[in-house]
Design an enzyme around this catalytic site. Sequence first.
Site, mmCIF file in Angstrom:
data_model
loop_
_atom_site.group_PDB
_atom_site.id
_atom_site.type_symbol
_atom_site.label_atom_id
_atom_site.label_comp_id
_atom_site.label_asym_id
_atom_site.label_seq_id
_atom_site.Cartn_x
_atom_site.Cartn_y
_atom_site.Cartn_z
ATOM 1 N N SER A 572 1.957 2.047 25.849
ATOM 2 C CA SER A 572 3.213 2.526 25.292
ATOM 3 C C SER A 572 4.216 1.378 25.238
ATOM 4 C CB SER A 572 3.730 3.716 26.092
ATOM 5 O OG SER A 572 4.706 4.421 25.378
ATOM 6 N N ASP A 658 -0.356 11.373 18.231
ATOM 7 C CA ASP A 658 0.692 10.902 19.129
ATOM 8 C C ASP A 658 2.042 10.988 18.419
ATOM 9 O OD1 ASP A 658 2.288 9.626 20.979
ATOM 10 O OD2 ASP A 658 0.958 7.914 21.248
ATOM 11 N N HIS A 693 -0.299 11.414 23.097
ATOM 12 C CA HIS A 693 0.164 10.157 23.689
ATOM 13 C C HIS A 693 -0.663 9.772 24.914
ATOM 14 C CE1 HIS A 693 3.033 6.936 24.080
ATOM 15 N NE2 HIS A 693 3.347 7.283 25.317
#
Length: 748
Positions: A572, A658, A693
Amino acid sequence: MTAEAATPEPRVPEPARRVPSERTHHGDTFVDHYDWMRDKENPDVVEYLTRENSYTDAVTGHQQPLRDAIFAEIKERTQETDLSVPSRKKGWWYYARTEEGRQYAIQCRVAAEETGDPTRDWTPPEVVPGQPVPGEQIMLDGNLLAEGKPFFSLGGLAVTEDGTLLAYSEDNAGDERFTLRIKDLASGELLPDEVPHVFYGLAFSPDGSRVYYTVVDDSWRPYQVKAHVLGTPVADDVVVYQEDDVAMWTGFEISADRSRLMISIGHSEYSEYRVLDLARPDAGLRTLISRDERILYDAEPVTVAGVPHYLLTHNRDAKNSMVSLVAADQFSLPLAEQAWTTIIPHDDAVRVDGLSLTRTHVVLSVRRNTIDRVQVLPLDGLGTPEQFLPAEPDFDEELFTSNLANAEFDSPVIRLSYTSYLTPPRVYDYVLQDGSLLLRKETEVLGGYDSTQYVAERQWAPAADGTLIPLSVVRPAELVRDGTNPAVVYAYGSYEVSMDPGFSIARLSLLDRGIIFVTAHVRGGGEMGRSWYEQGKKLAKKNTFTDFVDATSYLVGSGWADEHRIAAIGGSAGGLLMGAVANLAPEKYRAIVAQVPFVDALTTILDPELPLSALEWEEWGNPITDPEVYRYMKEYTPYENVRPVAYPRIAAVTSFNDTRVLYVEPAKWVAELRRTTTGTEPIVLKTEMDGGHGGASGRYSRWRDVAWDYAFAADAIGATDRVDSDRVDSARVDSAREASDDVQDSPS
């Protein structure tokens, strides 16, 4: 192996189609040739991702035995049939359990006794994994809910005060849009109430007549708190609060004493609370401290000497935050005229992260010397000269994490979690009256785990500007500091998030292959207090990237790691870090694993219509309005800074659904990397087509994801075989020689 028998190199896919698209801001025009991939409905996009997955499978196919081995090791070490320690709420003990061979947890409860003896009544029942629990009621079985669905994730669970109803929300796509349902726990039947498109977080009103939830806007920002009255049409749900500032995040919770709905609005720099008295909901919302005061704070109502007050954790003249007690009627006065009583003073060496309440005590979360700790303070005498000093449970490890797991308001104990790099998670009950710790559980690691076979220690790496970067170094105890060891370096470094010490069964698979695992606590995280965070955000963001590179250089210079055998992993915002260091110092890494990487940060943040973009302005700056922020971000955003150098082997791992980091970012990045690199190392894109995610859902699927990432790194640094302690020296030297030979023979 003969040349004839060698497996042919997988054919690199046809380069991605290039379609120029211009983006102009502040007099600068960037030509993006891959932005066409943003159209999720375009069949060419799906075809491209599918083709890339096939190439990734071919390039990494030889790693399958290693992936299978790591997965098997995780599985064999994990107590698959297990359960959490029951936590009491009113008349029930609640817990979750897992069963061998099943992907998802089962949410359960058993009735609690009420004998009048606090010690007995608050001692959790002994529940043995795999054995039937007398009186057990299964509230929710995730395995049954997930049947026939490509993805399953719970977004929230809540039970009414009387224990009759359960509210839960589930996501079946991975896009974090949940459907809220209500279950009658007596009959097991679902009520007709069904609310689509809710976000995380659920709570019943104290009387159980309504359920509160949040809703996101088109950019995926939680902006509404709504109330659904049971038995009424969803169309009639009331908006309790709506936040229209696109840079502000909205959430809520019910106060510990169940008297107030606490709606929090804010971002990383300042906040605001709107409060609803649940006994008088028609009175409407009351603002505590306006956002105009630019104070970052949390609030919790508390009654002191019969008078309503609030405990504030705030940064007013306190960079690391402090705690103050304020009478409720003070908030009607101008801020400068309000009387605030200091409960926990500011300390440059201690970060106050927040607090929770029971009927008798304040429970503080603080960070000192990078370590997250719990402190306990009696309410008796609070805010007076007779106030007690905070007490802190004592643990005997240097690097550990101690968190509040649960503080039921009327309980004489609080539930603490404890873990370290070497100690599997433990659950303690802390007795508020005398400070004693009662061990309720230590997670069992199967297969004869021996913590003495490993070492966890703190080291400090000097940055170029002289700042010392804390490193958490975990290694096999037998390793010698001779410059031949493989290493994996991990970091995050954003949003004031701290990478705290924690046990990982999966990490043992790396350690047992002679790999040193290093967590670099780079600036931008919260490990060293608020200043540490501020030194790694906005126009200081590059410190995060250079800190990681300097930490890597330190590992080599200290003799712990072989410069040719280092892999980097981050996800991320940590994936942005991976992209930045790939551009900054590609020669230092044999491999990089970038998980759901935020590598096209400037494009994303320039478009406030994209999911969560406007919320990012307080982290990175606003490049739309500020040309200096635009210039600074353009200098480091990974996708726009790919250059003609020999990149290491890179795996970009993403998910099609995501909503936090769109798949298009790593897809574009990989296309540009592969077009530009002067080296021959493979650069691959792996897209989970049914994930979010966090990747695929289900614990076995997640284990396989971890095994994939770890195998990619371990294969690159020549550490694929388990190393027995009696042959560690020879295996280490052989692996080092092979990895070094690979580097010398490679055109890159």
